[in-house]
Design a protein around this motif. Structure first.
Motif, PDB file in Angstrom:
ATOM      1  N   TYR A 185      24.013-105.860  -2.298  1.00 51.24           N
ATOM      2  CA  TYR A 185      23.264-105.209  -1.214  1.00 51.24           C
ATOM      3  C   TYR A 185      24.196-104.495  -0.240  1.00 51.24           C
ATOM      4  O   TYR A 185      24.063-104.600   0.968  1.00 51.24           O
ATOM      5  N   THR A 186      25.154-103.747  -0.793  1.00 53.32           N
ATOM      6  CA  THR A 186      26.045-102.981   0.072  1.00 53.32           C
ATOM      7  C   THR A 186      25.226-101.914   0.801  1.00 53.32           C
ATOM      8  O   THR A 186      24.147-101.528   0.353  1.00 53.32           O
ATOM      9  N   PRO A 187      25.728-101.434   1.938  1.00 55.51           N
ATOM     10  CA  PRO A 187      24.944-100.507   2.762  1.00 55.51           C
ATOM     11  C   PRO A 187      24.565 -99.213   2.046  1.00 55.51           C
ATOM     12  O   PRO A 187      25.274 -98.736   1.165  1.00 55.51           O
ATOM     13  N   THR A 188      23.449 -98.649   2.470  1.00 49.78           N
ATOM     14  CA  THR A 188      22.978 -97.358   1.980  1.00 49.78           C
ATOM     15  C   THR A 188      23.466 -96.276   2.937  1.00 49.78           C
ATOM     16  O   THR A 188      24.139 -96.562   3.922  1.00 49.78           O
ATOM     17  N   ILE A 227      20.262-101.870   4.165  1.00 52.27           N
ATOM     18  CA  ILE A 227      19.900-100.736   5.019  1.00 52.27           C
ATOM     19  C   ILE A 227      21.150 -99.888   5.242  1.00 52.27           C
ATOM     20  O   ILE A 227      22.209-100.182   4.696  1.00 52.27           O
ATOM     21  N   GLY A 228      21.032 -98.878   6.060  1.00 49.06           N
ATOM     22  CA  GLY A 228      22.112 -97.932   6.270  1.00 49.06           C
ATOM     23  C   GLY A 228      23.369 -98.524   6.875  1.00 49.06           C
ATOM     24  O   GLY A 228      23.310 -99.468   7.658  1.00 49.06           O
ATOM     25  N   ARG A 229      24.496 -97.915   6.543  1.00 51.63           N
ATOM     26  CA  ARG A 229      25.795 -98.345   7.071  1.00 51.63           C
ATOM     27  C   ARG A 229      25.839 -98.250   8.588  1.00 51.63           C
ATOM     28  O   ARG A 229      26.664 -98.895   9.233  1.00 51.63           O
ATOM     29  N   GLY A 230      24.947 -97.462   9.182  1.00 50.33           N
ATOM     30  CA  GLY A 230      24.863 -97.332  10.638  1.00 50.33           C
ATOM     31  C   GLY A 230      23.799 -98.229  11.265  1.00 50.33           C
ATOM     32  O   GLY A 230      23.456 -98.047  12.422  1.00 50.33           O
TER      33      GLY A 230
END
Length: 190
Positions: A160-163, A49-52
């Motif tokens: 699965y690094t952040p999007t 999911i998102g980096r935030g």
């Protein structure tokens, strides 16, 4: 100028739970706010999911994945990088286009032809992230400037690094999920 792109279309209404369609559910893993699990019936797969993390207050550029329930509107795929995914959802070749992320532009959060003077994301990427891309009904009808754009369900990077705010899964998992999804399918995040 007219756009001759296959644009995602909104269905009349998202079905209520239990009426028709299916729901993919995304939850974060407690240890990592940028990693999660996606559950669809008995299928459980890892996702990025998102980096935030997940946010109920999504804003353009915050890197957060918006919380909510969003219909899966349109599946796009790169014909040069794989076969057409099996799905009862609308499927079309990915156009050589962009997706406008400039809040002040009249085509904000929509497909735009290239070249485009406004800020945009190029959909034909060198990496495989958008080899299969699903447009979500997130801030589309109408698109409210600044509330987020280009929120997709797409392929994950290794590890699965952040999007930047999307939900991403491995290609084999995406293929299984799309084959099981039908009209009215939605993703519930949060």
């Amino acid at each position: 100028m007219t756009l001759d792109l296959v644009a995602p279309r909104r269905r009349p209404a998202l079905p209520r739970e239990g009426e028709r369609g299916e729901t993919l559910r995304v939850r974060t893993l407690s240890a990592l706010a940028t990693r999660g699990v996606l559950q669809f019936g008995g299928i459980v797969v890892p996702c990025a999911i998102g980096r935030g993390g997940i946010s109920r207050f999504k804003r353009e550029g915050d890197g957060a994945t918006p919380a909510g329930r969003f219909e899966l509107l349109q599946v796009y795929y790169r014909r040069d990088r794989g076969e057409r995914p099996r799905s009862a959802l609308p499927v079309a070749p990915l156009p050589r286009a962009g997706w406008c992320d400039a809040p002040g532009h009249p085509r904000y959060n929509a497909l735009v032809p290239l070249p485009c003077a406004a800020s945009h994301e190029v959909l034909w990427r060198d990496d495989p992230l958008y080899d299969i891309l699903v447009v979500l009904d997130c801030n589309l009808h109408p698109a409210v400037p600044g509330l987020g754009s280009a929120i997709f369900f797409h392929l994950a990077r290794p590890g699965y690094t952040p999007t930047e705010g999307c939900v991403a899964v491995a290609r084999p998992d995406m293929e299984i999920l799309l084959a099981a999804c039908g009209p009215g399918a939605a993703i519930e995040i949060g």
